[in-house]
Design a protein around this motif. Sequence first.
Motif, PDB file in Angstrom:
ATOM      1  N   LEU A 125       0.837  -1.130  -0.059  1.00  0.00           N
ATOM      2  CA  LEU A 125       0.187   0.008  -0.015  1.00  0.00           C
ATOM      3  C   LEU A 125       0.791   1.407  -0.155  1.00  0.00           C
ATOM      4  O   LEU A 125       0.419   2.377  -0.580  1.00  0.00           O
ATOM      5  CB  LEU A 125      -0.893  -0.106   1.485  1.00  0.00           C
ATOM      6  N   ALA A 126       2.029   1.207   0.768  1.00  0.00           N
ATOM      7  CA  ALA A 126       2.838   2.246   0.709  1.00  0.00           C
ATOM      8  C   ALA A 126       3.594   2.725  -0.483  1.00  0.00           C
ATOM      9  O   ALA A 126       3.805   3.735  -1.024  1.00  0.00           O
ATOM     10  CB  ALA A 126       3.870   2.172   1.737  1.00  0.00           C
ATOM     11  N   ALA A 127       3.816   1.440  -1.073  1.00  0.00           N
ATOM     12  CA  ALA A 127       4.711   1.537  -2.445  1.00  0.00           C
ATOM     13  C   ALA A 127       3.671   2.091  -3.690  1.00  0.00           C
ATOM     14  O   ALA A 127       4.336   2.795  -4.484  1.00  0.00           O
ATOM     15  CB  ALA A 127       5.140   0.053  -2.788  1.00  0.00           C
ATOM     16  N   ASP A 128       2.458   1.675  -3.607  1.00  0.00           N
ATOM     17  CA  ASP A 128       1.586   2.087  -4.719  1.00  0.00           C
ATOM     18  C   ASP A 128       0.511   3.253  -4.527  1.00  0.00           C
ATOM     19  O   ASP A 128      -0.299   3.530  -5.330  1.00  0.00           O
ATOM     20  CB  ASP A 128       0.999   0.979  -5.487  1.00  0.00           C
ATOM     21  N   THR A 161      -4.822  -3.373  -4.546  1.00  0.00           N
ATOM     22  CA  THR A 161      -3.819  -3.666  -3.427  1.00  0.00           C
ATOM     23  C   THR A 161      -4.631  -3.938  -2.148  1.00  0.00           C
ATOM     24  O   THR A 161      -4.397  -4.787  -1.450  1.00  0.00           O
ATOM     25  CB  THR A 161      -2.785  -2.594  -3.315  1.00  0.00           C
ATOM     26  N   LEU A 162      -5.523  -2.854  -1.966  1.00  0.00           N
ATOM     27  CA  LEU A 162      -6.464  -3.063  -0.752  1.00  0.00           C
ATOM     28  C   LEU A 162      -7.211  -4.368  -1.061  1.00  0.00           C
ATOM     29  O   LEU A 162      -7.277  -5.194   0.367  1.00  0.00           O
ATOM     30  CB  LEU A 162      -7.462  -2.086  -0.782  1.00  0.00           C
ATOM     31  N   GLU A 163      -7.732  -4.737  -1.998  1.00  0.00           N
ATOM     32  CA  GLU A 163      -8.476  -6.065  -2.033  1.00  0.00           C
ATOM     33  C   GLU A 163      -7.751  -7.252  -1.984  1.00  0.00           C
ATOM     34  O   GLU A 163      -7.906  -8.341  -1.206  1.00  0.00           O
ATOM     35  CB  GLU A 163      -9.101  -6.167  -3.597  1.00  0.00           C
ATOM     36  N   ASP A 164      -6.338  -7.157  -2.649  1.00  0.00           N
ATOM     37  CA  ASP A 164      -5.490  -8.444  -2.377  1.00  0.00           C
ATOM     38  C   ASP A 164      -4.808  -8.489  -1.000  1.00  0.00           C
ATOM     39  O   ASP A 164      -4.724  -9.597  -0.525  1.00  0.00           O
ATOM     40  CB  ASP A 164      -4.422  -8.198  -3.742  1.00  0.00           C
ATOM     41  N   VAL A 217      -4.392 -11.298   4.310  1.00  0.00           N
ATOM     42  CA  VAL A 217      -4.308 -11.334   5.696  1.00  0.00           C
ATOM     43  C   VAL A 217      -5.654 -12.262   6.166  1.00  0.00           C
ATOM     44  O   VAL A 217      -5.376 -13.139   7.024  1.00  0.00           O
ATOM     45  CB  VAL A 217      -4.834 -10.010   6.223  1.00  0.00           C
ATOM     46  N   ARG A 218      -6.768 -12.233   5.305  1.00  0.00           N
ATOM     47  CA  ARG A 218      -7.860 -13.047   5.872  1.00  0.00           C
ATOM     48  C   ARG A 218      -7.577 -14.308   5.634  1.00  0.00           C
ATOM     49  O   ARG A 218      -7.797 -15.543   6.551  1.00  0.00           O
ATOM     50  CB  ARG A 218      -9.215 -12.797   5.113  1.00  0.00           C
ATOM     51  N   GLU A 219      -6.581 -15.073   4.690  1.00  0.00           N
ATOM     52  CA  GLU A 219      -6.653 -16.171   4.290  1.00  0.00           C
ATOM     53  C   GLU A 219      -5.416 -16.827   5.348  1.00  0.00           C
ATOM     54  O   GLU A 219      -5.162 -17.952   5.929  1.00  0.00           O
ATOM     55  CB  GLU A 219      -5.754 -16.502   2.896  1.00  0.00           C
ATOM     56  N   ALA A 220      -4.409 -15.933   5.717  1.00  0.00           N
ATOM     57  CA  ALA A 220      -3.464 -16.292   6.820  1.00  0.00           C
ATOM     58  C   ALA A 220      -4.067 -16.620   8.276  1.00  0.00           C
ATOM     59  O   ALA A 220      -3.551 -17.383   8.824  1.00  0.00           O
ATOM     60  CB  ALA A 220      -2.155 -15.311   6.834  1.00  0.00           C
ATOM     61  N   VAL A 221      -5.254 -15.483   8.492  1.00  0.00           N
ATOM     62  CA  VAL A 221      -5.728 -15.641   9.624  1.00  0.00           C
ATOM     63  C   VAL A 221      -6.572 -16.907   9.731  1.00  0.00           C
ATOM     64  O   VAL A 221      -6.769 -17.694  10.654  1.00  0.00           O
ATOM     65  CB  VAL A 221      -6.623 -14.598  10.038  1.00  0.00           C
ATOM     66  N   LYS A 222      -7.132 -17.195   8.612  1.00  0.00           N
ATOM     67  CA  LYS A 222      -8.063 -18.537   8.374  1.00  0.00           C
ATOM     68  C   LYS A 222      -7.023 -19.807   8.593  1.00  0.00           C
ATOM     69  O   LYS A 222      -7.430 -20.730   9.222  1.00  0.00           O
ATOM     70  CB  LYS A 222      -8.623 -18.717   6.992  1.00  0.00           C
ATOM     71  N   ALA A 223      -5.965 -19.914   8.012  1.00  0.00           N
ATOM     72  CA  ALA A 223      -4.932 -20.848   8.083  1.00  0.00           C
ATOM     73  C   ALA A 223      -4.371 -21.118   9.470  1.00  0.00           C
ATOM     74  O   ALA A 223      -4.570 -22.229  10.102  1.00  0.00           O
ATOM     75  CB  ALA A 223      -3.921 -20.606   7.403  1.00  0.00           C
TER      76      ALA A 223
END
Length: 365
Positions: free
Chosen positions: A317-320, A326-329, A334-340
């Motif tokens: 987000l800082a870079a672009d 980028t917000l969506e991706d 983050v959701r996928e990592a928390v889910k895992a």
Amino acid sequence: MELVLKPHDDENVVKAVAKKRRTKVEHIEPRPEDFPTRVQTPWKIGAHVSAAGGVENAIVNAAKLGATAFALFLKSQRKWTGPPLKAESISLFRKRLEAFGYAPSDVLPHGNYLVNLGNPDEEKREKSYECFVDELKRCEQLGLVYYNFHPGSTVGLASVEDSLAHVANCINRAHKETERIVIVIENMAGAGNVIGGKFEELAAIIFGVEIKSRVGVCLDTCHMFAAGYDIRTEEVQQFDTIVGLKYLREMHLNDSKTPCGSKKDRHDNLGMGQLGLPAFAHIVTDKRTQGIPLIIETPSHDVEDIWRAEIATLHALAADGGQAQTLEDGGAAVREAVKAAGKLSGKARKKRTRAVDSDAEDEFD
């Protein structure tokens, strides 16, 4: 044929085993080139990492996450005293800091949770002060710039004004016992008797500090939101008007599980709480937050991939400039990592989940 050991042979075997036990495993120093390449932007983004086994290990743990800044505890955060820093740890910390490309100002040591410089009881306040100064001196041993702490509580036995004055007086004393460390006051969620939830209270402490170049503020986004500052819609102008942006030295980037004004300090993962990811995109694209440590303290469940995903998202987000894609991706990552992490078995998850939700606002005495 049976092997018969003579007395001197048996003695030699014992000596050989003892020698093997005494032999140290060869130390292999971590090499920066063996770690992921860190995204470099004017925003210093990282997490509060473990310093288990020695403060020098915090640098390695930060590098593994792709962090360009990091926070750590300098000793146990829930004990009054701790063993002094070892000379070897101090030396390794300084060497690794340079080798891995971290500046001393990229590091944010976090103060002991038990310290309450606002306590009206002089004996108890002095106990807090001794712990406080010990940690400041540890910072200076490591060559660091900042030290972040919670201002404390009235414990229901003093006025807010008196407690704020106690904090300022302790900072003045500490400045005389140290050489250069900048003492950074963290804003709080405002629960119960805890001080520091209002910007006016932070300003009052700073007003009472004599050497203002050595005092600052760390703004925690979850704490601000819980205290009633809706940073989703409001600019930091209110903080600038009341305290002054020149005192903003660091930030803690945490989403909130509870709504604005709840007074409850409950950290959530970025984009999964009441604040939402756009609030953090605004922070890491604001030029006023460049060059200061921006530290996440979100629930990790002891799974590094969660913090790695959050840090990568903030870097992107800082870079672009906070692009919608980028917000969506980033939110999805983050959701996928928390889910895992949530797929851990119930018992293992309960054992491994780290309680970062509450910043110990009710532990003061």
